[in-house]
Design a protein around this motif. Structure first.
Motif, PDB file in Angstrom:
ATOM      1  N   CYS A  12       0.904  -1.058   0.017  1.00  0.00           N
ATOM      2  CA  CYS A  12       0.108  -0.031   0.057  1.00  0.00           C
ATOM      3  C   CYS A  12       0.858   1.189  -0.009  1.00  0.00           C
ATOM      4  N   PHE A  13       2.047   1.274   0.888  1.00  0.00           N
ATOM      5  CA  PHE A  13       2.781   2.335   1.129  1.00  0.00           C
ATOM      6  C   PHE A  13       3.539   2.529  -0.455  1.00  0.00           C
ATOM      7  N   GLY A  14       3.946   1.443  -0.928  1.00  0.00           N
ATOM      8  CA  GLY A  14       4.720   1.423  -2.146  1.00  0.00           C
ATOM      9  C   GLY A  14       4.034   1.800  -3.281  1.00  0.00           C
ATOM     10  N   MET A  15       2.949   1.877  -3.321  1.00  0.00           N
ATOM     11  CA  MET A  15       2.191   2.194  -4.622  1.00  0.00           C
ATOM     12  C   MET A  15       2.245   3.424  -4.814  1.00  0.00           C
ATOM     13  N   SER A  16       2.207   4.486  -3.971  1.00  0.00           N
ATOM     14  CA  SER A  16       2.615   5.778  -4.214  1.00  0.00           C
ATOM     15  C   SER A  16       3.821   6.110  -4.898  1.00  0.00           C
ATOM     16  N   TRP A  17       4.940   5.107  -4.616  1.00  0.00           N
ATOM     17  CA  TRP A  17       6.192   5.752  -5.390  1.00  0.00           C
ATOM     18  C   TRP A  17       6.214   5.568  -7.027  1.00  0.00           C
ATOM     19  N   PRO A  18       5.588   4.856  -7.350  1.00  0.00           N
ATOM     20  CA  PRO A  18       5.582   4.938  -8.995  1.00  0.00           C
ATOM     21  C   PRO A  18       4.660   6.261  -9.383  1.00  0.00           C
ATOM     22  N   ILE A  19       3.753   6.564  -8.693  1.00  0.00           N
ATOM     23  CA  ILE A  19       2.746   7.708  -8.932  1.00  0.00           C
ATOM     24  C   ILE A  19       3.656   8.715  -8.891  1.00  0.00           C
ATOM     25  N   SER A  20       4.316   8.928  -7.921  1.00  0.00           N
ATOM     26  CA  SER A  20       5.363  10.050  -7.421  1.00  0.00           C
ATOM     27  C   SER A  20       6.580  10.342  -8.399  1.00  0.00           C
ATOM     28  N   LEU A  21       6.956   8.842  -8.889  1.00  0.00           N
ATOM     29  CA  LEU A  21       7.971   8.791 -10.090  1.00  0.00           C
ATOM     30  C   LEU A  21       7.606   9.638 -11.287  1.00  0.00           C
ATOM     31  N   ILE A  22       6.291   8.977 -11.582  1.00  0.00           N
ATOM     32  CA  ILE A  22       5.833   9.448 -12.965  1.00  0.00           C
ATOM     33  C   ILE A  22       5.539  11.004 -12.930  1.00  0.00           C
ATOM     34  N   LYS A  23       4.946  11.652 -11.711  1.00  0.00           N
ATOM     35  CA  LYS A  23       4.695  13.080 -11.472  1.00  0.00           C
ATOM     36  C   LYS A  23       5.809  13.684 -11.514  1.00  0.00           C
ATOM     37  N   ASN A  24       6.931  13.405 -10.975  1.00  0.00           N
ATOM     38  CA  ASN A  24       8.165  14.110 -10.856  1.00  0.00           C
ATOM     39  C   ASN A  24       8.845  13.986 -12.313  1.00  0.00           C
ATOM     40  N   ILE A  25       8.853  13.008 -13.152  1.00  0.00           N
ATOM     41  CA  ILE A  25       9.394  13.003 -14.483  1.00  0.00           C
ATOM     42  C   ILE A  25       8.534  13.864 -15.137  1.00  0.00           C
ATOM     43  N   LYS A  26       7.287  14.025 -15.189  1.00  0.00           N
ATOM     44  CA  LYS A  26       6.508  14.935 -16.023  1.00  0.00           C
ATOM     45  C   LYS A  26       6.848  16.411 -15.657  1.00  0.00           C
ATOM     46  N   TYR A  65      10.136  -5.037   0.032  1.00  0.00           N
ATOM     47  CA  TYR A  65      11.098  -3.811   0.578  1.00  0.00           C
ATOM     48  C   TYR A  65      12.117  -3.477  -0.664  1.00  0.00           C
ATOM     49  N   ILE A  66      12.597  -4.528  -1.211  1.00  0.00           N
ATOM     50  CA  ILE A  66      13.672  -4.265  -2.154  1.00  0.00           C
ATOM     51  C   ILE A  66      13.028  -3.467  -3.459  1.00  0.00           C
ATOM     52  N   LEU A  67      11.819  -3.953  -3.841  1.00  0.00           N
ATOM     53  CA  LEU A  67      11.128  -3.318  -4.902  1.00  0.00           C
ATOM     54  C   LEU A  67      10.900  -1.861  -4.542  1.00  0.00           C
ATOM     55  N   ASN A  68      10.503  -1.374  -3.351  1.00  0.00           N
ATOM     56  CA  ASN A  68      10.260  -0.126  -2.992  1.00  0.00           C
ATOM     57  C   ASN A  68      11.338   0.625  -2.997  1.00  0.00           C
ATOM     58  N   LEU A  69      12.481   0.060  -2.358  1.00  0.00           N
ATOM     59  CA  LEU A  69      13.679   0.758  -2.555  1.00  0.00           C
ATOM     60  C   LEU A  69      14.244   1.089  -3.735  1.00  0.00           C
ATOM     61  N   MET A  70      13.849   0.360  -4.799  1.00  0.00           N
ATOM     62  CA  MET A  70      14.460   0.372  -6.203  1.00  0.00           C
ATOM     63  C   MET A  70      13.804   1.689  -6.687  1.00  0.00           C
ATOM     64  N   VAL A  71      12.262   1.525  -6.621  1.00  0.00           N
ATOM     65  CA  VAL A  71      11.551   2.729  -7.106  1.00  0.00           C
ATOM     66  C   VAL A  71      11.978   4.062  -6.471  1.00  0.00           C
ATOM     67  N   VAL A  72      12.064   4.170  -5.143  1.00  0.00           N
ATOM     68  CA  VAL A  72      12.481   5.485  -4.612  1.00  0.00           C
ATOM     69  C   VAL A  72      13.940   5.853  -5.063  1.00  0.00           C
ATOM     70  N   THR A  73      14.840   4.880  -5.306  1.00  0.00           N
ATOM     71  CA  THR A  73      15.982   5.229  -5.735  1.00  0.00           C
ATOM     72  C   THR A  73      16.056   5.847  -7.129  1.00  0.00           C
ATOM     73  N   VAL A  74      15.226   5.198  -7.935  1.00  0.00           N
ATOM     74  CA  VAL A  74      14.977   5.771  -9.194  1.00  0.00           C
ATOM     75  C   VAL A  74      14.580   7.463  -9.115  1.00  0.00           C
ATOM     76  N   ASN A  75      13.519   7.349  -8.270  1.00  0.00           N
ATOM     77  CA  ASN A  75      13.090   8.649  -7.820  1.00  0.00           C
ATOM     78  C   ASN A  75      14.239   9.975  -7.240  1.00  0.00           C
ATOM     79  N   LEU A  76      15.370   9.286  -6.727  1.00  0.00           N
ATOM     80  CA  LEU A  76      16.384   9.880  -6.321  1.00  0.00           C
ATOM     81  C   LEU A  76      17.301  10.470  -7.675  1.00  0.00           C
TER      82      LEU A  76
END
Length: 91
Positions: A12-26, A65-76
């Motif tokens: 549930c928490f991790g579902m927000s990271w792809p949304i944030s990532l797309i928003k930040n890219i756009k 945990y690892i999948l979430n970490l990967m998406v947040v690291t891409v966000n970085l």
């Protein structure tokens, strides 16, 4: 049961990271992003992964945990790319 609940929380928490990532890219700017927040989240995921490994509690939850970490690291990475775009725009 605790593993299922922990995985549910992470999903549930991790579902927000792809949304944030797309928003930040756009957005193409780092102005709405917080480096401190991203680093704090990364540190939290590293702590969770380390806890799982140290307690010898290796399960499917570790994968989440690892999948979430990967998406947040891409966000970085997007943060630093957008920061570069911001600096370029001010020149």
């Amino acid at each position: 049961m605790s593993e299922i609940l922990e995985a549910s929380m992470l999903i549930c928490f991790g579902m927000s990271w792809p949304i944030s990532l797309i928003k930040n890219i756009k957005a193409g700017t780092a102005k709405s992003m917080s480096l401190q927040f991203i680093l704090l989240i990364i540190l939290g995921y590293i702590a969770g992964i380390t806890a799982k490994i140290l307690s010898n509690n290796i399960s499917y939850v570790l994968v989440v945990y690892i999948l979430n970490l990967m998406v947040v690291t891409v966000n970085l990475g997007v943060y630093f790319y957008n920061l570069h775009l911001d600096k370029k725009a001010t020149i």
